[in-house]
Write a protein that holds these residues in place. Structure first.
Motif, PDB file in Angstrom:
ATOM      1  N   THR A   1      44.357  -0.063  22.486  1.00 59.48           N
ATOM      2  CA  THR A   1      43.232  -1.065  22.102  1.00 59.48           C
ATOM      3  C   THR A   1      43.512  -1.300  20.666  1.00 59.48           C
ATOM      4  O   THR A   1      43.337  -2.679  20.443  1.00 59.48           O
ATOM      5  CB  THR A   1      41.663  -0.494  22.458  1.00 59.48           C
ATOM      6  N   TRP A   2      43.533  -0.316  19.953  1.00 57.28           N
ATOM      7  CA  TRP A   2      44.016  -0.671  18.469  1.00 57.28           C
ATOM      8  C   TRP A   2      45.307  -1.375  18.258  1.00 57.28           C
ATOM      9  O   TRP A   2      45.403  -2.459  17.709  1.00 57.28           O
ATOM     10  CB  TRP A   2      44.209   0.628  17.660  1.00 57.28           C
TER      11      TRP A   2
ATOM     12  N   GLU B   1      47.185  -9.061  18.942  1.00 55.88           N
ATOM     13  CA  GLU B   1      46.271 -10.317  19.083  1.00 55.88           C
ATOM     14  C   GLU B   1      45.926 -11.090  17.681  1.00 55.88           C
ATOM     15  O   GLU B   1      45.803 -12.148  17.664  1.00 55.88           O
ATOM     16  CB  GLU B   1      45.040  -9.949  19.745  1.00 55.88           C
ATOM     17  N   ASN B   2      45.437 -10.355  16.709  1.00 51.71           N
ATOM     18  CA  ASN B   2      45.194 -10.751  15.307  1.00 51.71           C
ATOM     19  C   ASN B   2      46.369 -11.600  14.724  1.00 51.71           C
ATOM     20  O   ASN B   2      46.401 -12.528  14.267  1.00 51.71           O
ATOM     21  CB  ASN B   2      44.577  -9.471  14.328  1.00 51.71           C
TER      22      ASN B   2
ATOM     23  N   ASN C   1      44.700  -5.080  19.626  1.00 49.74           N
ATOM     24  CA  ASN C   1      43.987  -5.901  18.653  1.00 49.74           C
ATOM     25  C   ASN C   1      44.834  -6.343  17.519  1.00 49.74           C
ATOM     26  O   ASN C   1      44.798  -7.334  17.048  1.00 49.74           O
ATOM     27  CB  ASN C   1      42.748  -5.155  18.164  1.00 49.74           C
TER      28      ASN C   1
END
Length: 403
Positions: free
Chosen positions: A55-56, A62-63, A59
């Motif tokens: 998840t980290w 995605e950022n 993210n």
């Protein structure tokens, strides 16, 4: 000469046979309850630590896509390659080879969860990553593995923790930390496996051929055995009581039982009353205990008692009160605890937090066979266990020079 249908190459569709197609979800009847249960089981398939890490990493990707104007889902091969290069060449904090693999795995994981093809598996993406890894090796990057805590390091951490336990609050934390360090080291467990243990996962058995008692721990799931239950067996500590895992567990479980019994007795009187009752019960226990920590306290076999479903390793409040039976330490907390104990023992700020690597290294130093290390650490391949041997190169150099 034509081949018969029965001799056709596996995986090749016969001429005229329609291809298999997956039935579209939209054609199935609605069942929100069943779909929710399916989602729950699907989420449970991945280990908690893996989900948090992915998840980290997702993210982060995605950022980056939002900042640079790329599409994250589905991602193109060009987007993947650009992202990997930007992460590897980041002027402020370039990622290592191991982190690069985590970033790749997270992208593959997210695409698989969405039913999409994995763009990181494309040959062009694999070739780019291979080039990045090669460049990093040529630039001198080495594996950033945690130094091992061998037996002498573990002894130093335990002795220092006990010596610095000058107040009852520090005594509670010391009992927990010593039990955590000794059990994790002796059984060669991962942090996630240690924090998942409950008191009921421990048992004393004597069903071995020598009829000597063994401490058995039950491991449910884990990084490489997520859908299975395993049992590991270890004898009582052969040295004194200072470094005996059984004695350390006995002293810590004694604290947990006193705290849990007091909390039950004060239930319904408010949280402050419960906290006070637990604090008083633990202090009384510690005052009554005048035993020598160098002497074994686990020989009577009656020390393994308590609530079966209570977590074994729990947080301790600043006031010295162990949290309730439903609370468990996190794997990150284990690393913090072990590093702090190593630093206090003078081993160094980065020394001592690899207990799993430490027990493997110590076993190899003592002449153990690789099969024995594999059995303790649950490794299927000898190469994996050998990577845990931090002194392997040094030992080989001594052999080659005749030392």
């Amino acid at each position: 000469m034509t081949r018969s249908a029965s001799s056709a190459r596996p995986g090749r569709r016969r001429s005229g046979t329609p291809p298999l197609r997956v039935v579209a979800d939209a054609l199935e009847p609605e069942d929100d309850e069943l779909d929710a249960r399916v989602a729950a089981y699907t989420a449970a398939a991945d280990a908690d630590n893996t989900v948090r890490t992915y998840t980290w990493a997702w993210n982060r990707f995605e950022n980056w896509c939002e900042t640079t104007g790329h599409t994250a889902l589905p991602a193109s091969v060009r987007t993947i390659n650009r992202y990997m290069v930007s992460a590897a060449d980041d002027p402020d904090k370039p990622v290592s080879r191991s982190t690069l693999e985590v970033l790749r795995a997270a992208i593959a994981w997210k695409h698989a969860g969405a039913g999409l093809a994995d763009p990181t598996a494309d040959p062009r993406a694999r070739k780019t990553r291979r080039g990045i890894r090669k460049a990093k090796v040529e630039a001198g990057e080495t594996d950033n593995r945690a130094p091992a805590a061998v037996a002498a390091d573990v002894r130093a951490m335990v002795d220092t923790a006990r010596m610095q336990a000058t107040t009852w609050r520090r005594q509670v934390a010391a009992r927990r930390d010593i039990a955590l360090i000794l059990l994790t080291y002796d059984f060669g467990r991962r942090r996630s496996e240690a924090v998942g243990l409950k008191i009921g996962d421990l048992d004393i058995v004597t069903d071995n051929a020598e009829q000597e008692p063994r401490l058995r721990i039950r491991l449910r799931g884990g990084k490489t055995h997520q859908d299975s239950t395993r049992y590991k067996y270890r004898p009582r500590g052969s040295g004194d009581g200072h470094t005996c895992p059984w004695c350390a567990l006995a002293r810590w479980i004694e604290v947990l039982n006193a705290a849990d019994d007091a909390a039950v007795a004060a239930r319904g009187q408010g949280q402050d009353a419960v906290t006070d009752a637990v604090s008083i019960a633990v202090q009384r226990l510690l005052r009554r205990d005048t035993s020598d920590p160098g002497q074994h306290c686990c020989t009577d076999g009656n020390w393994l008692t308590g609530r079966a479903l209570a977590f074994l390793f729990r947080p301790v409040s600043n006031g010295g009160v162990p949290h309730g039976p439903d609370s468990a330490l996190s794997g990150r907390s284990v690393g913090t605890i072990v590093n702090a104990r190593a630093l206090a023992a003078g081993i160094g700020p980065r020394r001592g937090h690899s207990l799993r690597g430490g027990v493997a290294t110590q076993m190899f130093d003592d002449g153990a066979r690789v099969e024995d290390v594999m059995a303790l650490l649950d490794h299927a391949l000898a190469e994996t266990s050998l990577r845990y041997d931090r002194n392997r190169e040094q030992r080989s150099a001594q052999v080659n020079t005749g030392l």
